[in-house]
Enzyme design. Structure first.
Site, short mmCIF file in Angstrom:
data_model
loop_
_atom_site.label_atom_id
_atom_site.label_comp_id
_atom_site.label_asym_id
_atom_site.label_seq_id
_atom_site.Cartn_x
_atom_site.Cartn_y
_atom_site.Cartn_z
N TYR A 110 -8.25 8.35 11.18
CA TYR A 110 -7.79 8.57 12.55
C TYR A 110 -8.56 9.67 13.27
O TYR A 110 -8.24 10.00 14.40
CB TYR A 110 -6.29 8.89 12.54
CG TYR A 110 -5.45 7.72 12.05
CD1 TYR A 110 -5.12 6.68 12.90
CD2 TYR A 110 -5.05 7.64 10.72
CE1 TYR A 110 -4.38 5.59 12.46
CE2 TYR A 110 -4.31 6.56 10.26
CZ TYR A 110 -3.98 5.54 11.13
OH TYR A 110 -3.25 4.45 10.68
N TYR A 126 0.83 -1.20 0.00
CA TYR A 126 0.00 0.00 0.00
C TYR A 126 0.87 1.25 0.00
O TYR A 126 2.04 1.24 0.37
CB TYR A 126 -0.91 0.02 1.23
CG TYR A 126 -0.17 0.20 2.53
CD1 TYR A 126 0.07 1.46 3.07
CD2 TYR A 126 0.34 -0.90 3.21
CE1 TYR A 126 0.78 1.62 4.25
CE2 TYR A 126 1.06 -0.76 4.39
CZ TYR A 126 1.26 0.51 4.90
OH TYR A 126 1.98 0.67 6.06
N PHE A 145 2.53 9.65 3.41
CA PHE A 145 2.81 9.52 4.84
C PHE A 145 3.23 8.10 5.22
O PHE A 145 3.78 7.89 6.31
CB PHE A 145 1.61 9.96 5.68
CG PHE A 145 0.34 9.17 5.44
CD1 PHE A 145 0.13 7.95 6.04
CD2 PHE A 145 -0.65 9.67 4.60
CE1 PHE A 145 -1.04 7.23 5.83
CE2 PHE A 145 -1.82 8.97 4.38
CZ PHE A 145 -2.01 7.74 4.99
N ASP A 146 3.00 7.13 4.33
CA ASP A 146 3.42 5.76 4.63
C ASP A 146 3.37 4.96 3.33
O ASP A 146 2.51 5.19 2.48
CB ASP A 146 2.50 5.13 5.68
CG ASP A 146 3.08 3.84 6.25
OD1 ASP A 146 4.27 3.56 6.02
OD2 ASP A 146 2.33 3.11 6.93
N ILE A 175 -7.68 0.72 10.58
CA ILE A 175 -8.69 1.78 10.56
C ILE A 175 -9.97 1.29 9.88
O ILE A 175 -9.95 0.37 9.06
CB ILE A 175 -8.16 3.03 9.84
CG1 ILE A 175 -7.76 2.73 8.39
CG2 ILE A 175 -7.00 3.64 10.61
CD1 ILE A 175 -7.37 3.96 7.60
N PHE A 223 -5.51 5.76 -0.07
CA PHE A 223 -4.61 4.62 -0.10
C PHE A 223 -4.72 3.91 -1.44
O PHE A 223 -5.83 3.71 -1.96
CB PHE A 223 -4.96 3.60 0.99
CG PHE A 223 -4.59 4.01 2.38
CD1 PHE A 223 -3.32 3.73 2.89
CD2 PHE A 223 -5.49 4.66 3.19
CE1 PHE A 223 -2.97 4.09 4.17
CE2 PHE A 223 -5.15 5.03 4.49
CZ PHE A 223 -3.89 4.75 4.98
#
Length: 269
Positions: free
Chosen positions: A245, A189, A199-200, A219, A261
């Site tokens: 979040y 992902y 961010f990731d 999540i 995502f």
């Protein structure tokens, strides 16, 4: 009375006046909605100069109850049906001071069931997914003569609202085993913020990760968004903040952030 006593009384009066002024200032800063109307003037228009700038108004209408609906971004799809559930993200402001008094997401709102102020019922009719509106609500269509929390009686209110929901876009259909809610899955992902900031990314780390599609494990946007994918498939998930979040900042993700995502399903146990 001696000059010393007069001096003491004058000093006390100054202290009391300063305290009163400070109290009134804090009330405004804390977002207390005052009783002074911020609604229509004698010319029939609202003073919105103290409200946050949202860009140009694309269209405006006034409901039978006097709610002014301003649209800043058009939605997509069909208008909401009276019995259709919506997740409405909102911020509430005082038209008088511009102070925010509340923000959050009203989940599962169905207009025909009510449960919200009349100004919302009238102001949300016809809204579409992703549509951004401002509702300028006269006191009679809000809480009227009732004081609620830090909202004073007879207060006009302003709400910025948006119908938000999880969006799923299959970029590549898979042909292998199907992921279901509760499945343990292996995924690659990449996660990005609305401004495109990554961010990731499991791709940057060089290997996919195993996770379980269950609340408390990942999540909510993943719990609802990944089931239905098959191994080999790639899906883009656009996740509103309350399914991500929420009000919690984590890592590079600020509070109240929508997330996107790109998810590749590698394996399903």
């Amino acid at each position: 009375m001696s000059s010393r006593e007069r001096g003491i009384l004058i000093g006390l009066a100054v202290v009391l006046m300063a305290g009163l002024a400070f109290t009134l200032w804090r009330a405004r800063e804390d977002g207390v909605v005052g009783q002074t109307p911020g609604g229509p003037t004698t010319a029939g228009t609202w003073d919105t100069s103290r409200l946050p700038e949202r860009g140009p108004v694309l269209r405006e209408e006034t409901t039978p109850g006097g709610v002014v609906v301003q649209v800043f971004m058009e939605g997509v799809g069909d208008p909401v049906a009276p019995d259709q559930a919506m997740d409405i993200r909102y911020s509430g402001f005082s038209p008088v001071s511009g102070a925010m008094f509340d923000r959050g997401v009203k989940q599962g709102l169905v207009l025909e069931r009510g449960g919200v102020i009349a100004g919302w019922i009238e102001g949300l009719r016809g809204i579409r997914v992703r549509e951004k509106r401002r509702l300028l609500i006269p006191a009679a269509m809000a809480y009227g003569e009732q004081a609620v929390g830090n909202i004073a009686a007879n207060s006009d209110l302003a709400f910025d609202v948006e119908w938000v929901r999880l969006e799923k876009h299959d970029m590549r259909e898979g042909a292998g085993k199907e992921a279901r809610r509760g499945s343990r899955v292996l995924v690659h992902y990449k996660g990005t913020l609305p401004d495109g900031t990554v961010f990731d990314s499991s791709y940057e780390r060089g290997e996919p990760i195993w996770l379980t599609l269950r609340r408390g494990k990942v999540i909510a946007g993943w719990v609802h968004g990944i089931p239905g994918m098959r191994v080999g498939g790639v899906r883009k998930l656009e996740i509103p903040s309350h399914l991500g979040y929420g009000a919690r900042a984590t890592g590079k993700i600020p509070a109240h952030s929508d997330l996107a995502f790109m998810v590749e399903l590698v394996d399903v146990e």
